[in-house]
Design a protein around this motif. Sequence first.
Motif, short mmCIF file in Angstrom:
data_model
loop_
_atom_site.label_atom_id
_atom_site.label_comp_id
_atom_site.label_asym_id
_atom_site.label_seq_id
_atom_site.Cartn_x
_atom_site.Cartn_y
_atom_site.Cartn_z
N MET A 1 0.80 -1.22 0.00
CA MET A 1 0.00 0.00 0.00
C MET A 1 0.84 1.27 0.00
O MET A 1 0.51 2.22 -0.71
CB MET A 1 -0.96 -0.02 1.19
CG MET A 1 -1.95 -1.14 1.11
SD MET A 1 -3.07 -1.19 2.50
CE MET A 1 -4.19 0.12 2.03
N VAL A 2 1.90 1.31 0.77
CA VAL A 2 2.72 2.52 0.85
C VAL A 2 3.39 2.83 -0.48
O VAL A 2 3.32 3.98 -0.95
CB VAL A 2 3.74 2.43 2.01
CG1 VAL A 2 4.71 3.59 1.98
CG2 VAL A 2 3.01 2.37 3.34
N PRO A 3 4.03 1.85 -1.17
CA PRO A 3 4.61 2.18 -2.48
C PRO A 3 3.58 2.63 -3.50
O PRO A 3 3.84 3.52 -4.31
CB PRO A 3 5.27 0.87 -2.92
CG PRO A 3 5.56 0.16 -1.66
CD PRO A 3 4.43 0.52 -0.74
N ARG B 1 3.39 11.45 -5.56
CA ARG B 1 4.63 12.22 -5.54
C ARG B 1 5.04 12.62 -6.95
O ARG B 1 4.67 12.00 -7.92
CB ARG B 1 5.75 11.42 -4.87
CG ARG B 1 5.47 11.07 -3.41
CD ARG B 1 5.27 12.34 -2.61
NE ARG B 1 4.97 12.08 -1.21
CZ ARG B 1 3.78 12.23 -0.66
NH1 ARG B 1 2.77 12.61 -1.37
NH2 ARG B 1 3.59 12.02 0.62
N PRO B 2 5.86 13.69 -7.08
CA PRO B 2 6.23 14.20 -8.41
C PRO B 2 7.18 13.26 -9.15
O PRO B 2 7.93 12.50 -8.54
CB PRO B 2 6.92 15.53 -8.10
CG PRO B 2 7.41 15.39 -6.71
CD PRO B 2 6.43 14.49 -6.01
N ALA B 3 7.14 13.35 -10.48
CA ALA B 3 8.00 12.52 -11.32
C ALA B 3 9.36 13.16 -11.56
O ALA B 3 10.24 12.55 -12.16
CB ALA B 3 7.31 12.23 -12.65
N GLY C 1 12.20 19.03 -0.67
CA GLY C 1 12.99 17.95 -0.09
C GLY C 1 12.73 16.60 -0.75
O GLY C 1 13.20 15.58 -0.27
N GLN C 2 12.00 16.59 -1.85
CA GLN C 2 11.69 15.33 -2.55
C GLN C 2 12.78 15.05 -3.58
O GLN C 2 12.62 15.34 -4.76
CB GLN C 2 10.31 15.42 -3.19
CG GLN C 2 9.21 15.57 -2.17
CD GLN C 2 7.87 15.88 -2.76
OE1 GLN C 2 7.77 16.58 -3.76
NE2 GLN C 2 6.81 15.38 -2.14
N VAL C 3 13.87 14.45 -3.10
CA VAL C 3 15.03 14.23 -3.96
C VAL C 3 15.44 12.76 -4.03
O VAL C 3 16.33 12.41 -4.81
CB VAL C 3 16.24 15.08 -3.51
CG1 VAL C 3 15.96 16.55 -3.69
CG2 VAL C 3 16.59 14.78 -2.07
N VAL C 4 14.83 11.89 -3.27
CA VAL C 4 15.18 10.47 -3.26
C VAL C 4 14.35 9.76 -4.33
O VAL C 4 13.12 9.80 -4.30
CB VAL C 4 14.93 9.83 -1.88
CG1 VAL C 4 15.26 8.36 -1.89
CG2 VAL C 4 15.73 10.56 -0.82
N ALA C 5 15.03 9.13 -5.28
CA ALA C 5 14.32 8.41 -6.35
C ALA C 5 13.67 7.16 -5.76
O ALA C 5 14.28 6.39 -5.04
CB ALA C 5 15.29 8.03 -7.45
N PHE C 6 12.40 6.97 -6.09
CA PHE C 6 11.63 5.82 -5.62
C PHE C 6 11.04 5.13 -6.83
O PHE C 6 10.20 5.69 -7.54
CB PHE C 6 10.53 6.30 -4.66
CG PHE C 6 9.70 5.18 -4.09
CD1 PHE C 6 10.23 4.37 -3.09
CD2 PHE C 6 8.43 4.94 -4.54
CE1 PHE C 6 9.48 3.35 -2.55
CE2 PHE C 6 7.67 3.92 -4.01
CZ PHE C 6 8.20 3.12 -3.01
N VAL D 1 9.13 5.92 -11.73
CA VAL D 1 10.04 6.61 -10.81
C VAL D 1 9.40 7.90 -10.34
O VAL D 1 8.97 8.72 -11.14
CB VAL D 1 11.40 6.90 -11.48
CG1 VAL D 1 12.32 7.66 -10.53
CG2 VAL D 1 12.05 5.61 -11.93
N THR D 2 9.31 8.04 -9.03
CA THR D 2 8.86 9.28 -8.41
C THR D 2 9.91 9.69 -7.39
O THR D 2 10.81 8.91 -7.06
CB THR D 2 7.49 9.11 -7.72
OG1 THR D 2 7.59 8.06 -6.76
CG2 THR D 2 6.40 8.78 -8.71
#
Length: 89
Positions: free
Chosen positions: A22-24, A31-33, A40-45, A51-52
């Motif tokens: 659920m979390v992923p 989250r932004p692409a 602070g959204q700089v960690v690639a997921f 990829v966000t």
Amino acid sequence: MRFLSISMMLIGAAIVLVGLIMVPSYLSNERPAIPRPERGQVVAFNNHGKVTYISRHEDLVHNAYFIGGAFISLLGGTLYLRQVPRRRT
């Protein structure tokens, strides 16, 4: 005591499932692409090729779901195994 240990195993497994499913899904949809350093959204997921970018705190929380749930489940399993009588041969 057996009820407590079995409950811990089930709750830990549920936490792991929430953390892995659920979390992923939430993070990849909300989250932004592209990286947003001002937020602070700089960690690639990467979630199944999408990829966000998430914050370091969100990454820590995502990993804590898995590690914490696994720990609770293993602790419950250990408590359960300590209660089961051993056969002597």
